[in-house]
Write an enzyme that holds these catalytic residues in place. Structure first.
Site, PDB file in Angstrom:
ATOM      1  N   LYS A  14       0.835  -1.206   0.000  1.00  0.00           N
ATOM      2  CA  LYS A  14       0.000   0.000   0.000  1.00  0.00           C
ATOM      3  C   LYS A  14       0.877   1.266   0.000  1.00  0.00           C
ATOM      4  CE  LYS A  14      -2.029  -1.131   3.884  1.00  0.00           C
ATOM      5  NZ  LYS A  14      -1.542  -2.478   4.276  1.00  0.00           N
ATOM      6  N   ARG A  89      -9.534   0.761   8.369  1.00  0.00           N
ATOM      7  CA  ARG A  89      -9.141  -0.591   8.750  1.00  0.00           C
ATOM      8  C   ARG A  89     -10.246  -1.306   9.531  1.00  0.00           C
ATOM      9  NH1 ARG A  89      -3.271   0.418   8.269  1.00  0.00           N
ATOM     10  NH2 ARG A  89      -2.094  -1.483   8.580  1.00  0.00           N
ATOM     11  N   ARG A 128      11.854  -5.615   5.212  1.00  0.00           N
ATOM     12  CA  ARG A 128      11.849  -4.199   5.595  1.00  0.00           C
ATOM     13  C   ARG A 128      12.360  -4.032   7.023  1.00  0.00           C
ATOM     14  NH1 ARG A 128       6.340  -0.993   5.062  1.00  0.00           N
ATOM     15  NH2 ARG A 128       5.762  -2.318   6.802  1.00  0.00           N
ATOM     16  N   ARG A 134      11.725  -0.523  12.220  1.00  0.00           N
ATOM     17  CA  ARG A 134      10.357  -0.604  12.762  1.00  0.00           C
ATOM     18  C   ARG A 134      10.217  -1.833  13.642  1.00  0.00           C
ATOM     19  NH1 ARG A 134       5.728   0.453   8.267  1.00  0.00           N
ATOM     20  NH2 ARG A 134       4.586  -0.848   9.754  1.00  0.00           N
ATOM     21  N   ARG A 146      -0.361  -9.200  13.159  1.00  0.00           N
ATOM     22  CA  ARG A 146      -0.906  -8.164  12.270  1.00  0.00           C
ATOM     23  C   ARG A 146      -1.751  -8.803  11.170  1.00  0.00           C
ATOM     24  NH1 ARG A 146       4.532  -5.347  10.848  1.00  0.00           N
ATOM     25  NH2 ARG A 146       3.361  -4.075   9.371  1.00  0.00           N
TER      26      ARG A 146
HETATM   27  P1  B4P Z   1       4.189  -1.948   2.145  1.00  0.00           P
HETATM   28  O1  B4P Z   1       3.418  -3.183   1.810  1.00  0.00           O
HETATM   29  O2  B4P Z   1       4.140  -0.814   1.190  1.00  0.00           O
HETATM   30  O3  B4P Z   1       3.727  -1.589   3.579  1.00  0.00           O
HETATM   31  P2  B4P Z   1       2.233  -1.227   4.009  1.00  0.00           P
HETATM   32  O4  B4P Z   1       1.269  -2.252   3.541  1.00  0.00           O
HETATM   33  O5  B4P Z   1       1.957   0.181   3.584  1.00  0.00           O
HETATM   34  O6  B4P Z   1       2.424  -1.192   5.549  1.00  0.00           O
HETATM   35  P3  B4P Z   1       1.687  -1.790   6.802  1.00  0.00           P
HETATM   36  O7  B4P Z   1       0.288  -2.226   6.509  1.00  0.00           O
HETATM   37  O8  B4P Z   1       2.617  -2.780   7.361  1.00  0.00           O
HETATM   38  O9  B4P Z   1       1.748  -0.638   7.828  1.00  0.00           O
HETATM   39  P4  B4P Z   1       0.927   0.649   8.236  1.00  0.00           P
HETATM   40  O10 B4P Z   1       1.944   1.715   8.253  1.00  0.00           O
HETATM   41  O11 B4P Z   1      -0.296   0.924   7.415  1.00  0.00           O
HETATM   42  O12 B4P Z   1       5.681  -2.360   2.282  1.00  0.00           O
HETATM   43  C1  B4P Z   1       6.137  -3.523   2.903  1.00  0.00           C
HETATM   44  C2  B4P Z   1       7.486  -3.936   2.345  1.00  0.00           C
HETATM   45  O13 B4P Z   1       7.286  -4.643   1.117  1.00  0.00           O
HETATM   46  C3  B4P Z   1       8.426  -2.780   1.993  1.00  0.00           C
HETATM   47  O14 B4P Z   1       9.706  -3.111   2.429  1.00  0.00           O
HETATM   48  C4  B4P Z   1       8.362  -2.690   0.488  1.00  0.00           C
HETATM   49  O15 B4P Z   1       9.558  -2.207  -0.073  1.00  0.00           O
HETATM   50  C5  B4P Z   1       8.118  -4.129   0.099  1.00  0.00           C
HETATM   51  N1  B4P Z   1       7.386  -4.280  -1.149  1.00  0.00           N
HETATM   52  C6  B4P Z   1       6.296  -3.571  -1.541  1.00  0.00           C
HETATM   53  N2  B4P Z   1       5.885  -4.000  -2.760  1.00  0.00           N
HETATM   54  C7  B4P Z   1       6.717  -5.030  -3.130  1.00  0.00           C
HETATM   55  C8  B4P Z   1       6.800  -5.875  -4.280  1.00  0.00           C
HETATM   56  N3  B4P Z   1       5.944  -5.781  -5.292  1.00  0.00           N
HETATM   57  N4  B4P Z   1       7.770  -6.824  -4.319  1.00  0.00           N
HETATM   58  C9  B4P Z   1       8.648  -6.924  -3.285  1.00  0.00           C
HETATM   59  N5  B4P Z   1       8.638  -6.137  -2.186  1.00  0.00           N
HETATM   60  C10 B4P Z   1       7.686  -5.190  -2.104  1.00  0.00           C
HETATM   61  O16 B4P Z   1       0.407   0.276   9.712  1.00  0.00           O
HETATM   62  C11 B4P Z   1       1.288   0.026  10.806  1.00  0.00           C
HETATM   63  C12 B4P Z   1       0.493  -0.086  12.119  1.00  0.00           C
HETATM   64  O17 B4P Z   1      -0.147   1.202  12.404  1.00  0.00           O
HETATM   65  C13 B4P Z   1      -0.669  -1.080  12.149  1.00  0.00           C
HETATM   66  O18 B4P Z   1      -0.234  -2.400  12.472  1.00  0.00           O
HETATM   67  C14 B4P Z   1      -1.580  -0.461  13.245  1.00  0.00           C
HETATM   68  O19 B4P Z   1      -1.110  -0.769  14.535  1.00  0.00           O
HETATM   69  C15 B4P Z   1      -1.418   1.037  13.036  1.00  0.00           C
HETATM   70  N6  B4P Z   1      -2.474   1.603  12.163  1.00  0.00           N
HETATM   71  C16 B4P Z   1      -2.254   2.189  10.936  1.00  0.00           C
HETATM   72  N7  B4P Z   1      -3.415   2.597  10.397  1.00  0.00           N
HETATM   73  C17 B4P Z   1      -4.402   2.272  11.294  1.00  0.00           C
HETATM   74  C18 B4P Z   1      -5.812   2.418  11.284  1.00  0.00           C
HETATM   75  N8  B4P Z   1      -6.460   2.982  10.252  1.00  0.00           N
HETATM   76  N9  B4P Z   1      -6.517   1.949  12.347  1.00  0.00           N
HETATM   77  C19 B4P Z   1      -5.899   1.395  13.387  1.00  0.00           C
HETATM   78  N10 B4P Z   1      -4.547   1.209  13.455  1.00  0.00           N
HETATM   79  C20 B4P Z   1      -3.794   1.645  12.422  1.00  0.00           C
END
Ligand code: B4P
Length: 190
Positions: A14, A89, A128, A134, A146
């Site tokens: 995302k 979420r 990551r 993190r 998660r």
């Molecule tokens: P991404 O996949 O981009 O990470 P994300 O989904 O955005 O992050 P996530 O869901 O973990 O965290 P968030 O900050 O929203 O990247 C992951 C890795 O994969 C990276 O290293 C990237 O380079 C790699 N990657 C991506 N695409 C790839 C591909 N095609 N091939 C290979 N590698 C690839 O949330 C963190 C925490 O915040 C949650 O657990 C919760 O506690 C809290 N939170 C956030 N929003 C909330 C909400 N709305 N309500 C309640 N809690 C919330």
């Protein structure tokens, strides 16, 4: 306005794809994860409260994240549209977002849901974790939690947008560029 919910399990890509999409479509990026991490880095009261949940891989309470999104929407009155990354979420967050947007005479255009296999999610997050510092990416039991929390509390958000005819599934396996092309095709077909 073009308002996109970018959806998917932790590690689905995302945040990675949101950065590319805001550049392509000139949208404002609203990531609740990024906002929470910046509050945490600044050691605000909100950040310290959120840390307890994030470190365990649990969701931060709805009222905290809804309030944050409301503030960010108010700070961007001239936006052409928004990418909501990691929000909503829960179904309660989805309902609150609809109310906030309708108060601004706009609405969600579409929900794009990235679909990725569990093993690939774990690999990406552990990868990551080696560079990001993190805490929630460095412990396999937190990562597993998660994904469990996603399946239990977040995946019902799909039903919410499906009920509105706004849900689109997008294959999230493959290279970052391949997935970006799929997302752009989905947006351009609206
Ligand atoms: P991404 O996949 O981009 O990470 P994300 O989904 O955005 O992050 P996530 O869901 O973990 O965290 P968030 O900050 O929203 O990247 C992951 C890795 O994969 C990276 O290293 C990237 O380079 C790699 N990657 C991506 N695409 C790839 C591909 N095609 N091939 C290979 N590698 C690839 O949330 C963190 C925490 O915040 C949650 O657990 C919760 O506690 C809290 N939170 C956030 N929003 C909330 C909400 N709305 N309500 C309640 N809690 C919330």
């Amino acid at each position: 306005m073009l308002n996109i919910v970018l959806f998917g399990p932790p590690g689905a890509g995302k945040g990675t794809q949101a950065v590319k999409l805001i550049d392509q479509y000139k949208l404002v990026h609203l990531s609740t994860g990024d906002i929470l991490r910046s509050e945490l880095a600044a050691e605000t009261k909100l950040g310290l409260k959120a840390k307890r949940y994030m470190d365990r891989g649990e969701l931060v309470p709805d009222e905290v994240v809804i309030g944050m999104i409301e503030t960010k929407l108010d700070q961007n009155p001239d936006a052409k549209g928004f990418i909501f990354d990691g929000f909503p979420r829960t179904q309660a967050q989805a309902r609150a977002l609809d109310n906030l947007l309708s108060g601004k005479n706009t609405a969600i255009t579409t929900m794009l849901a990235l679909e990725v296999e569990k093993q690939e999610l774990i690999q990406r997050l552990m990868g990551r974790g080696k560079v990001s510092g993190r805490a929630d990416d460095q412990d396999i039991s937190v990562i597993e939690n998660r994904i469990t929390v996603y399946n239990r509390e977040t995946s019902p958000v799909i039903d919410y947008y499906e009920g509105q005819g706004k849900f689109k599934a997008v294959n999230g396996m493959g290279s970052i560029e391949e997935i970006f092309d799929r997302l752009c095709s989905a947006i351009d077909s609206i």
